[in-house]
Design a protein around this motif. Structure first.
Motif, PDB file in Angstrom:
ATOM      1  N   SER A 435       0.836  -1.187   0.000  1.00 44.89           N
ATOM      2  CA  SER A 435       0.000   0.000   0.000  1.00 44.89           C
ATOM      3  C   SER A 435       0.885   1.257   0.000  1.00 44.89           C
ATOM      4  CB  SER A 435      -0.945  -0.044   1.203  1.00 44.89           C
ATOM      5  OG  SER A 435      -1.918   0.963   1.128  1.00 44.89           O
ATOM      6  N   TYR A 436       0.655   2.170   0.966  1.00 39.33           N
ATOM      7  CA  TYR A 436       1.493   3.379   1.007  1.00 39.33           C
ATOM      8  C   TYR A 436       2.953   3.034   1.256  1.00 39.33           C
ATOM      9  CZ  TYR A 436       2.498   8.338   1.591  1.00 39.33           C
ATOM     10  OH  TYR A 436       2.982   9.604   1.417  1.00 39.33           O
ATOM     11  N   GLY A 437       3.197   1.878   1.892  1.00 37.97           N
ATOM     12  CA  GLY A 437       4.573   1.441   2.106  1.00 37.97           C
ATOM     13  C   GLY A 437       5.312   1.202   0.804  1.00 37.97           C
ATOM     14  N   SER A 438       4.574   0.882  -0.283  1.00 41.68           N
ATOM     15  CA  SER A 438       5.229   0.712  -1.581  1.00 41.68           C
ATOM     16  C   SER A 438       5.748   2.043  -2.098  1.00 41.68           C
ATOM     17  CB  SER A 438       4.263   0.083  -2.588  1.00 41.68           C
ATOM     18  OG  SER A 438       3.230   0.976  -2.944  1.00 41.68           O
ATOM     19  N   LEU A 439       5.010   3.116  -1.798  1.00 42.50           N
ATOM     20  CA  LEU A 439       5.433   4.454  -2.209  1.00 42.50           C
ATOM     21  C   LEU A 439       6.693   4.868  -1.446  1.00 42.50           C
ATOM     22  CD1 LEU A 439       4.395   6.784  -4.048  1.00 42.50           C
ATOM     23  CD2 LEU A 439       3.274   7.719  -2.036  1.00 42.50           C
ATOM     24  N   VAL A 440       6.718   4.620  -0.132  1.00 48.31           N
ATOM     25  CA  VAL A 440       7.896   4.930   0.673  1.00 48.31           C
ATOM     26  C   VAL A 440       9.091   4.108   0.189  1.00 48.31           C
ATOM     27  CG1 VAL A 440       8.864   4.936   3.008  1.00 48.31           C
ATOM     28  CG2 VAL A 440       6.447   5.487   2.654  1.00 48.31           C
ATOM     29  N   LEU A 462       3.908   4.748  -7.572  1.00 44.23           N
ATOM     30  CA  LEU A 462       5.284   4.502  -7.135  1.00 44.23           C
ATOM     31  C   LEU A 462       6.181   5.729  -7.145  1.00 44.23           C
ATOM     32  CD1 LEU A 462       6.106   1.018  -8.696  1.00 44.23           C
ATOM     33  CD2 LEU A 462       5.533   1.579  -6.334  1.00 44.23           C
ATOM     34  N   ASP A 463       5.629   6.900  -7.337  1.00 45.99           N
ATOM     35  CA  ASP A 463       6.493   8.079  -7.340  1.00 45.99           C
ATOM     36  C   ASP A 463       5.846   9.156  -6.500  1.00 45.99           C
ATOM     37  OD1 ASP A 463       7.848  10.371  -9.805  1.00 45.99           O
ATOM     38  OD2 ASP A 463       8.643   9.679  -7.906  1.00 45.99           O
ATOM     39  N   GLY A 471      10.545   5.805 -13.653  1.00 47.19           N
ATOM     40  CA  GLY A 471      10.296   4.460 -14.133  1.00 47.19           C
ATOM     41  C   GLY A 471      11.126   3.502 -13.317  1.00 47.19           C
ATOM     42  N   VAL A 472      11.095   2.242 -13.666  1.00 47.72           N
ATOM     43  CA  VAL A 472      11.858   1.237 -12.924  1.00 47.72           C
ATOM     44  C   VAL A 472      13.350   1.580 -12.862  1.00 47.72           C
ATOM     45  CG1 VAL A 472      12.569  -1.187 -12.923  1.00 47.72           C
ATOM     46  CG2 VAL A 472      10.175  -0.594 -13.306  1.00 47.72           C
ATOM     47  N   TRP A 501      -2.699  10.006  -8.683  1.00 49.32           N
ATOM     48  CA  TRP A 501      -2.410  10.876  -7.540  1.00 49.32           C
ATOM     49  C   TRP A 501      -1.037  10.582  -6.937  1.00 49.32           C
ATOM     50  CZ3 TRP A 501      -7.719   9.993  -4.686  1.00 49.32           C
ATOM     51  CH2 TRP A 501      -8.728  10.688  -5.364  1.00 49.32           C
ATOM     52  N   PHE A 502      -0.618   9.335  -6.978  1.00 44.83           N
ATOM     53  CA  PHE A 502       0.631   8.932  -6.334  1.00 44.83           C
ATOM     54  C   PHE A 502       1.714   8.602  -7.367  1.00 44.83           C
ATOM     55  CE2 PHE A 502      -2.865   7.939  -3.501  1.00 44.83           C
ATOM     56  CZ  PHE A 502      -2.463   8.542  -2.327  1.00 44.83           C
ATOM     57  N   GLY A 503       1.605   9.220  -8.525  1.00 42.70           N
ATOM     58  CA  GLY A 503       2.581   8.963  -9.564  1.00 42.70           C
ATOM     59  C   GLY A 503       2.090   7.899 -10.526  1.00 42.70           C
ATOM     60  N   PRO A 504       2.972   7.420 -11.378  1.00 44.51           N
ATOM     61  CA  PRO A 504       2.568   6.469 -12.415  1.00 44.51           C
ATOM     62  C   PRO A 504       1.947   5.203 -11.826  1.00 44.51           C
ATOM     63  CG  PRO A 504       4.783   7.286 -12.804  1.00 44.51           C
ATOM     64  CD  PRO A 504       4.390   7.760 -11.455  1.00 44.51           C
ATOM     65  N   ASN A 505       0.922   4.708 -12.513  1.00 42.88           N
ATOM     66  CA  ASN A 505       0.295   3.439 -12.135  1.00 42.88           C
ATOM     67  C   ASN A 505       1.298   2.321 -12.419  1.00 42.88           C
ATOM     68  OD1 ASN A 505      -1.233   1.119 -11.835  1.00 42.88           O
ATOM     69  ND2 ASN A 505      -3.002   1.934 -12.916  1.00 42.88           N
TER      70      ASN A 505
END
Length: 567
Positions: A435-440, A462-463, A471-472, A501-505
């Motif tokens: 979840s949000y931990g993936s963004l961090v 992811l960004d 990107g990756v 909202w949280f960057g690229p899907n």
């Protein structure tokens, strides 16, 4: 300031010889003092001449005790210097090994020379790893030189005091007592950790300490190292376990004072922050209860298979990290990062608290070990970590602000690099963000870590910062080592991720492999038959036991990409 070249030339054999010679000198002075004491009694010689002779013997004995104090100081200095130089040379050997492994050379003038002259044949990931190691080596050299300079400065002060007759026997009546008094004045000081040090700074500082100095810190100053990234996991665990009771007593006292303030206030907490402070303090006490339950058995003894790598009750949000297995020796290390609304305190039935994460990372460890065994690599070891070392947003509205990821990603970055730099070998390290931990996790990886693979589960994006080219490749991972798990009926992983909202899907992002979360069979291996695994649905079942999602995570942690089941 000393140089690496000078440290290399410091002679441990000469120091050992000096200790032996000074020990003999101390023994000689003790024996001489005893003889002078016996002779100086001058039994049978009475009168003024006898008294004058006795006074002369007292002056001679005073001179002997002064010399014994000086010898005691220099002998202690030699002993401490020998052990400190041995530890320092060990830290330098460790740095030399890392430098050689990554094609660098630590020069006598304290510089780190890059031995790669043609970088054209290196991939972007290899270049990132190489450049990251140069920064680490530079930090290590800085701390080795800092420690060596401190040793030299202390030694000069003691030797100058001994030469100038400034070592005090502190009123000793015998040479033996004087030598002990001198020893206290000949000890080397101990450096504190570098202020705001990097994980590599901290690792080099710790490595350059003697065993005696490390033991003293863990016994008397555990708060100094419990949360210090770059320190070995075993030491952090020992320090943090020692702080559990201390922290509880401190917070209980704070709670009593806040409660008294509320009791004495006619308006309660209406015109103060005491009520909010008390609620926050009680939350921290509940967090300590949860940590204690995870770390201690029913008899109050530390669990052999757990390590407490973070214990931080500062700030508004309690923070902790608990490991299954031995992070210092494991061949495979996985770090799980939870998301929005996560708490250290036990929140039954919510599924995003420390006890739940510790339980689930334990399942992941067992699954990874099972898959290694099925692959014929059962001798390899695994450690999994539930990391709750940041203040997550408490709800989706707060999560819409990127600062929770941007501000907290450096903490995760330092923790990941701390695991890496605390060891001379290179475990396979996997970062797993939910979840949000993936963004961090994504944001931390963008700043550079030693992570070998990353898994993003139920990711909203992811960004963290809009407008960046992302990107990756920006996550500095080895090619093909970025993975996505998105379950059916996961609102966050589908609808929220689709908003941008949280960057690229991440779904469909080039270079990101999407893995199965569906029900199915895992492959057979030799004598091991295929096995069924359950599906994960919604946003909160990615880490459940016996699921295809858990299997795929374990395969990544184990480094068995050929066994992955993709979507």
């Amino acid at each position: 300031m000393v140089s690496i070249g000078e440290i290399r030339e410091w002679d441990l054999g000469a120091l050992d010889s000096l200790v032996t010679a000074l020990t003999r000198r101390a023994d000689t002075l003790t024996e001489l003092d005893a003889q002078l004491g016996s002779i100086g009694e001058l039994n049978g010689w009475e009168g003024d001449a006898g008294d004058a002779a006795r006074r002369d013997f007292v002056r001679v004995r005073d001179d002997v005790t002064d010399k014994a104090a000086a010898v005691g100081a220099v002998r202690r200095l030699a002993i401490d210097t020998e052990s400190s130089v041995e530890a320092l040379k060990g830290a330098l050997s460790e740095a030399d090994y890392l430098a050689s492994s990554y094609r660098f050379e630590i020069r006598p003038d304290n510089t780190v020379a890059d031995l790669i002259t043609d970088r054209s044949g290196l991939s972007a990931e290899e270049l990132s790893d190489h450049d990251r190691m140069k920064v680490e080596l530079t930090d290590r050299v800085e701390q080795i030189v800092r420690t060596g300079t401190d040793i030299e400065t202390d030694a000069e002060k003691v030797l100058r005091a001994a030469a100038d007759g400034k070592i005090d026997d502190r009123g000793a009546s015998t040479a033996e007592e004087a030598a002990r008094a001198g020893e206290d004045q000949g000890r080397l000081s101990r450096l504190d950790p570098p202020a705001d040090g990097s994980p590599a700074d901290n690792s080099a500082w710790w490595r350059a300490l003697t065993d005696e100095q490390r033991a003293e810190i863990l016994e008397q100053h555990p708060a100094m190292v419990g949360n210090l990234d770059g320190i070995p996991a075993a030491a952090r665990n020992e320090a943090n376990l020692a702080l559990l009771e201390t922290e509880e007593a401190r917070l209980q006292q704070v709670a009593r004072e806040l409660q008294k303030e509320l009791d004495d206030n006619f308006f309660g907490g209406a015109f103060s922050n005491a009520d909010a402070g008390l609620a926050q303090t009680n939350e921290k006490l509940a967090a300590l209860d949860a940590i204690r339950d995870q770390m201690l058995d029913g008899y109050g003894q530390p669990r052999d298979d757990r390590q407490l790598l973070l214990l931080d009750m500062t700030g508004e949000f309690p923070k902790a990290a608990v490991a299954h297995g031995d992070v210092d020796t494991a061949d495979h290390v996985a770090v799980f990062v939870g998301g929005t609304g996560g708490t250290v305190a036990d929140k039954p039935n919510e599924g995003n608290d420390l006890p739940t994460y510790v339980e689930q990372t334990g399942w992941l460890k067992a699954e990874t070990e099972e898959q290694l065994k099925r692959a014929g690599r059962g001798e390899e070891t695994v450690a999994t970590i539930a990391w709750m070392g940041y203040e997550p947003p408490s709800n989706l509205a707060q999560a819409s602000s990127p600062h929770y990821a941007v501000d907290n990603a450096p903490k995760l970055q330092d923790f990941l690099n701390g695991v890496d730099t605390s060891r001379t070998d290179d475990p396979r390290m996997t970062a797993i963000g939910h979840s949000y931990g993936s963004l961090v996790t994504s944001e931390a990886l963008q700043h550079g870590t030693g992570v070998d693979a990353a898994v993003f589960m139920g990711s909203p994006g992811l960004d963290a910062e809009d407008g960046d080219v992302f990107g990756v490749p920006q996550m500095n991972l080895p090619s093909g080592e970025a993975y996505l798990l998105k379950a059916e009926e996961d609102f966050v992983g589908s609808q929220v991720a689709g908003t941008g909202w949280f960057g690229p899907n991440p779904d469909g992002m080039e270079g990101l492999t999407r893995l199965s979360t569906n029900e199915g069979m895992i492959p057979a291996h030799g004598d091991f038959p295929g096995e069924s695994r359950k599906a994960s649905t919604g946003h909160s079942e990615y880490t459940h036991g016996d699921t295809m999602s858990q299997y795929n995570q374990a395969i990544i942690v184990a480094g068995l990409p050929q066994e992955l089941l993709v979507r």
